[in-house]
Design a protein around this motif. Structure first.
Motif, short mmCIF file in Angstrom:
data_model
loop_
_atom_site.label_atom_id
_atom_site.label_comp_id
_atom_site.label_asym_id
_atom_site.label_seq_id
_atom_site.Cartn_x
_atom_site.Cartn_y
_atom_site.Cartn_z
N LYS A 1 48.65 -2.70 -97.99
CA LYS A 1 47.86 -2.41 -99.20
C LYS A 1 48.46 -1.27 -100.02
CE LYS A 1 44.16 -1.41 -96.78
NZ LYS A 1 44.74 -1.47 -95.42
N SER A 2 48.77 -0.16 -99.36
CA SER A 2 49.32 0.99 -100.09
C SER A 2 50.68 0.65 -100.67
CB SER A 2 49.46 2.21 -99.17
OG SER A 2 48.20 2.65 -98.76
N THR A 3 51.48 -0.07 -99.92
CA THR A 3 52.81 -0.43 -100.40
C THR A 3 52.71 -1.30 -101.65
OG1 THR A 3 53.62 -0.33 -98.14
CG2 THR A 3 55.03 -1.45 -99.72
N PHE A 17 43.90 3.16 -107.39
CA PHE A 17 43.17 4.02 -106.46
C PHE A 17 43.51 3.61 -105.03
CE2 PHE A 17 40.63 3.95 -110.31
CZ PHE A 17 40.14 5.24 -110.42
N ASP A 18 44.02 4.54 -104.24
CA ASP A 18 44.34 4.23 -102.84
C ASP A 18 43.37 4.98 -101.92
OD1 ASP A 18 45.42 3.34 -100.51
OD2 ASP A 18 47.45 4.11 -100.88
N GLU A 19 42.37 4.28 -101.46
CA GLU A 19 41.33 4.85 -100.57
C GLU A 19 40.82 6.20 -101.08
OE1 GLU A 19 41.76 4.43 -96.43
OE2 GLU A 19 43.24 2.82 -96.56
N PRO A 20 40.32 6.23 -102.31
CA PRO A 20 39.95 7.51 -102.93
C PRO A 20 38.79 8.22 -102.25
CG PRO A 20 39.15 5.68 -104.27
CD PRO A 20 40.04 5.09 -103.21
#
Ligand code: ADP
Ligand code: MG
Length: 240
Positions: free
Chosen positions: A40-42, A160-163
């Motif tokens: 997901k982050s990638t 937004f990455d796991e904000p």
């Protein structure tokens, strides 16, 4: 606004993104969910070219990122990113954290950058904290500063990455409220989150990833009420 066509991403021998096809329209809110390590982050980091793709095509805001000759600094202005950890400068006041990039990258005069910063601090509900230092703020307030900082560049897309993953439970709501209001105002957003209530309510579309692949893609109601894929069903059943 965002188009992945047959995108592959490797870290050395490790195949982290596998044949990603994804099309995101202007104003769409897409939530990405999936187990830890699924890529997901990638995927998010490829969108603002913090990572380069190995194969395939990726066009963001009209710019083909798979081509070598891309002016990355020009391109990155259009994309705001908010991380799990807020990455604020601890020795700078809140307002100076926000004016920094517009002054440096957009060459805005200090007064103009300050006026823009105040506009977005007001928008996220903490105009009164402009002269505080990050350490004087709660986690939720710091994350709202980070969102204001992204917005101050007046981006076309917010990632937004796991904000809310690093926040105490009582502070999650205030950050999700800000994101909800952004979504309702038409911002194009790609959000990695474990907040399923938010996803169900705000997402136009949900993408479920597992082991580097998009396993399921559906509108939010359809996905949560009736997930088609077994891996998605298992993932959701573990959350309840
Ligand atoms: P998620 O955000 O879904 O938890 P990530 O995109 O962070 O997943 O990571 C996907 C996989 O890629 C994980 O196995 C992770 O260890 C690996 N990975 C991520 N970044 C790097 C990197 N810079 N170098 C090598 N492997 C990486
Ligand atoms: Mg991640």
């Amino acid at each position: 606004m965002i188009e992945f066509r047959g995108v592959q991403k490797h870290f050395g021998h490790f195949h982290v993104l596998k044949d990603i096809h994804l099309h995101i329209e202007e104003g769409e809110v897409v939530v990405i969910i999936g187990p830890s390590g699924s890529g997901k982050s990638t995927l998010l980091r490829c969108i603002n070219r913090l990572e380069t793709i190995t194969e395939g095509e990726l066009v963001v805001s009209g710019i083909p990122l798979h081509q070598k000759k891309v002016d990355i600094n020009l391109f990155r202005r259009d994309i705001g990113m908010v991380f799990q950890h807020f990455n604020l400068y601890p020795h700078k006041k809140v307002i100076d954290n926000i004016t920094l990039a517009p002054m440096k990258v957009r060459k805005q005069p200090k007064e103009q950058a300050a006026a823009t910063a105040m506009k977005y601090l007001t928008r996220v509900g903490i105009a009164d904290k402009a002269d505080s230092y990050p350490s004087q703020l709660s986690g939720g307030q710091q994350q709202r500063v980070a969102i204001a900082r992204g917005l101050a560049m007046e981006p076309k897309i917010m990632l937004f990455d796991e904000p809310t993953s690093a926040l105490d439970p009582e502070m999650i709501g205030e950050v999700l409220d800000v994101m909800r209001s952004l979504a309702h105002n038409g911002m194009t957003m790609v959000v990695v989150t474990h907040e399923m209530g938010f996803a169900r309510e705000v997402a136009d579309r949900v993408i479920f990833m597992d082991e580097g692949r998009i396993v399921e893609e559906a509108n939010a109601t359809e996905f949560f009420d009736n997930p088609r894929e077994e891996r998605a069903q298992q993932f959701l059943s573990r959350l309840i």
